[in-house]
Design a protein around this motif. Structure first.
Motif, mmCIF file in Angstrom:
data_model
loop_
_atom_site.group_PDB
_atom_site.id
_atom_site.type_symbol
_atom_site.label_atom_id
_atom_site.label_comp_id
_atom_site.label_asym_id
_atom_site.label_seq_id
_atom_site.Cartn_x
_atom_site.Cartn_y
_atom_site.Cartn_z
ATOM 1 N N THR A 27 31.792 43.041 44.219
ATOM 2 C CA THR A 27 32.980 43.376 43.372
ATOM 3 C C THR A 27 33.719 42.498 42.651
ATOM 4 O O THR A 27 33.149 41.322 42.664
ATOM 5 C CB THR A 27 34.049 44.063 44.216
ATOM 6 N N ARG A 82 46.899 43.207 46.899
ATOM 7 C CA ARG A 82 47.769 42.458 46.114
ATOM 8 C C ARG A 82 49.209 42.718 45.828
ATOM 9 O O ARG A 82 49.372 43.723 45.567
ATOM 10 C CB ARG A 82 47.004 42.496 44.454
ATOM 11 N N LEU A 121 36.860 42.033 42.422
ATOM 12 C CA LEU A 121 38.282 42.132 43.057
ATOM 13 C C LEU A 121 38.777 40.775 43.468
ATOM 14 O O LEU A 121 38.271 40.158 44.437
ATOM 15 C CB LEU A 121 38.508 42.937 44.121
ATOM 16 N N GLU A 161 47.503 47.593 45.484
ATOM 17 C CA GLU A 161 48.529 46.639 44.593
ATOM 18 C C GLU A 161 49.655 47.214 44.363
ATOM 19 O O GLU A 161 50.062 48.514 44.276
ATOM 20 C CB GLU A 161 47.752 46.632 43.107
ATOM 21 N N LEU A 198 41.013 44.501 48.601
ATOM 22 C CA LEU A 198 41.915 43.383 48.269
ATOM 23 C C LEU A 198 43.407 44.156 48.235
ATOM 24 O O LEU A 198 43.575 45.134 47.553
ATOM 25 C CB LEU A 198 41.692 43.084 46.625
ATOM 26 N N LEU A 241 41.176 48.716 45.757
ATOM 27 C CA LEU A 241 42.392 47.688 45.452
ATOM 28 C C LEU A 241 43.773 48.566 45.761
ATOM 29 O O LEU A 241 43.995 49.717 45.354
ATOM 30 C CB LEU A 241 42.488 47.503 43.905
ATOM 31 N N GLY A 275 37.381 34.867 45.628
ATOM 32 C CA GLY A 275 37.030 36.236 45.446
ATOM 33 C C GLY A 275 35.649 36.074 45.261
ATOM 34 O O GLY A 275 34.928 34.927 45.249
ATOM 35 N N PRO A 276 34.957 37.303 45.279
ATOM 36 C CA PRO A 276 35.356 38.630 45.266
ATOM 37 C C PRO A 276 35.669 39.020 46.764
ATOM 38 O O PRO A 276 35.254 38.430 47.672
ATOM 39 C CB PRO A 276 34.524 39.363 44.591
#
Length: 181
Positions: free
Chosen positions: A58, A73, A60, A36, A71, A34, A66-67
């Motif tokens: 996952t 974000r 995420l 983010e 990712l 992730l 998803g997933p």
């Protein structure tokens, strides 16, 4: 293990941005990766087999998809580049982008992403997203069960960006010079 080291490197990228190099094949389990609310973070493969192999699903998720294994974000000017992803026939997209600006997937190779993944690459609510020079192959077929129990044939797409829900459309999306098999 390997995936924890990659996430640690991603977390350590300074505020002004930076590049995390993936020199070989890294096995990726349930946590995924992730990134983010970051800017100018690049996840780059260096070498013939640089990239990831899915081991398990996952959690995420983008706003409506998803997933995803990786990712981004609410990021700005972030990218995945030169990565080879072996989906291992697990129902997880390789890359997801959620409400990002000026992000990209460049020169990546994604294969064997299985249903029920929405697509090998997914995204919604992005602005100036670029997907270029990628190869996507061997995505899977399956079936979707409607609320009334009826089963309908479905399949994992190569790339799926944008959706009908408010705030999930794409603005200024470029998809070019990609190959699908």
């Amino acid at each position: 293990g390997e995936s924890a080291a990659v996430q640690k490197a991603l977390n350590a990228v300074p505020a002004e941005g930076g590049v995390v190099i993936v020199p070989g094949t890294c096995a990726v389990g349930t946590p995924g990766f992730l990134i983010e609310k970051r800017g100018k973070v690049v996840l780059r493969g260096v070498g013939e087999n640089a990239g990831f192999k899915h081991l398990s699903p996952t959690q995420l998720l983008t706003q409506t998809f998803g997933p995803a294994m990786v990712l981004f974000r609410q990021c700005t000017e972030c990218a995945v580049e030169n990565l080879k992803v072996e989906g291992n026939n697990i129902g997880v997209a390789a890359f997801g982008f959620d409400r990002c600006s000026a992000c990209a997937a460049r020169n990546c190779r994604v294969e064997n992403v299985a249903y029920p993944a929405n697509a090998a690459m997914i995204g919604d609510g992005n602005v100036r997203m670029r997907i270029e020079g990628c190869f996507i192959g061997k995505t899977g077929a399956g079936e979707w069960t409607k609320p009334d129990g009826t089963k309908v044939p479905d399949a994992t797409r190569g790339i799926w960006f944008g959706n009908a829900a408010k705030g999930t459309g794409e603005t200024d999306l470029y998809v070019g010079k990609n190959t699908f098999s």
